[in-house]
Write a protein that holds these residues in place. Structure first.
Motif, mmCIF file in Angstrom:
data_model
loop_
_atom_site.group_PDB
_atom_site.id
_atom_site.type_symbol
_atom_site.label_atom_id
_atom_site.label_comp_id
_atom_site.label_asym_id
_atom_site.label_seq_id
_atom_site.Cartn_x
_atom_site.Cartn_y
_atom_site.Cartn_z
ATOM 1 N N THR A 11 6.973 9.371 4.081
ATOM 2 C CA THR A 11 6.838 8.445 5.201
ATOM 3 C C THR A 11 5.365 8.149 5.441
ATOM 4 N N SER A 12 5.078 6.915 5.771
ATOM 5 C CA SER A 12 3.687 6.552 6.016
ATOM 6 C C SER A 12 3.246 7.133 7.358
ATOM 7 N N PRO A 13 2.095 7.795 7.371
ATOM 8 C CA PRO A 13 1.660 8.488 8.596
ATOM 9 C C PRO A 13 0.987 7.572 9.610
ATOM 10 N N VAL A 69 -6.088 6.355 1.136
ATOM 11 C CA VAL A 69 -6.312 5.763 2.455
ATOM 12 C C VAL A 69 -5.761 4.342 2.559
ATOM 13 N N GLU A 70 -4.825 4.139 3.492
ATOM 14 C CA GLU A 70 -4.396 2.779 3.842
ATOM 15 C C GLU A 70 -5.290 2.314 4.983
ATOM 16 N N TRP A 71 -5.627 1.048 5.025
ATOM 17 C CA TRP A 71 -6.543 0.461 6.017
ATOM 18 C C TRP A 71 -7.921 1.137 5.989
ATOM 19 N N ILE A 112 -3.521 9.040 4.213
ATOM 20 C CA ILE A 112 -4.052 8.616 5.506
ATOM 21 C C ILE A 112 -3.649 7.168 5.774
ATOM 22 N N ASP A 113 -3.175 6.898 6.978
ATOM 23 C CA ASP A 113 -2.943 5.525 7.407
ATOM 24 C C ASP A 113 -3.839 5.295 8.620
ATOM 25 N N ALA A 114 -4.936 4.587 8.401
ATOM 26 C CA ALA A 114 -5.952 4.432 9.447
ATOM 27 C C ALA A 114 -5.675 3.239 10.368
ATOM 28 N N LYS A 129 0.838 -1.207 0.000
ATOM 29 C CA LYS A 129 0.000 0.000 0.000
ATOM 30 C C LYS A 129 0.872 1.256 0.000
ATOM 31 N N THR A 130 1.802 1.307 0.957
ATOM 32 C CA THR A 130 2.665 2.498 1.052
ATOM 33 C C THR A 130 3.552 2.624 -0.189
ATOM 34 N N SER A 131 4.085 1.527 -0.674
ATOM 35 C CA SER A 131 4.940 1.594 -1.875
ATOM 36 C C SER A 131 4.176 2.201 -3.048
HETATM 37 MG MG MG Z 1 1.825 1.125 4.768
#
Ligand code: MG
Ligand code: ATP
Length: 146
Positions: A57-59, A112-114, A83-85, A39-41
């Motif tokens: 950087t992933s938040p 949005v991640e997660w 967003i990293d939920a 996801k982050t990549s």
């Molecule tokens: Mg991630």
């Protein structure tokens, strides 16, 4: 549905970059997938293609990181909200942080991640990407509705 297989982190970033070029302002993209699915990549490639300022950087701890682009993208994107939920306990927690304002930004894109953590808040037209870990280096990415 379109499905892609990537064979390296770089290929997943390149997938994110091509996604960025096709994305218009006002879009919400939901990146589903387990830990390490990519996801982050993907989002890092997306940000890089738009010339967002590093680091990407992933938040995870701050939940949301806003990137103001020094120059709008070809499709008119001026801001990206990553967003990293993962650490969110309830959708109301995300609402308090201002989720609705990010989604309402006419020149913004929300990644949005997660997304499962905040499902009730996601607009109906949210576009979902599903990422799956296949092996140490391989990932499958399915894009809904394309
Ligand atoms: Mg991630
Ligand atoms: N084909 C690939 N695509 C994406 N990442 C890959 C690939 N092959 C190896 N990797 C590695 O797998 C890890 C993927 O992590 P990434 O942070 O993108 O996943 P994530 O879905 O955001 O995970 P998390 O849920 O922990 O945030 C990175 O270390 C990356 O270098």
């Amino acid at each position: 549905m379109a499905t892609f297989i990537t064979h390296s982190t770089e290929e997943t970033r390149a997938f994110g970059a091509s996604l960025a070029q096709k994305t218009v302002p006002g879009t919400v993209l939901a990146f589903r997938g387990d830990l390490g699915a990519g996801k982050t990549s993907s989002i890092q490639g997306f940000l890089e293609a738009l010339g967002a300022e590093k680091p990407y950087t992933s938040p995870t701890f701050v939940i949301m990181k806003e990137y103001r682009l020094s120059k709008p993208s070809e499709t008119g994107i001026a801001r990206v909200y990553h967003i990293d939920a993962y650490r969110i306990e309830s959708p109301s927690e995300m609402e308090k942080l201002g989720f609705e304002e990010w989604v309402a930004d006419p020149e913004g894109v929300v990644l949005v991640e997660w997304p499962e953590k905040i499902a009730p808040l996601l607009p109906l037209q949210t576009k979902t990407l599903s990422l799956t870990w296949l092996s140490d280096t391989d990932r499958e990415i399915t894009v809904e509705g394309s």
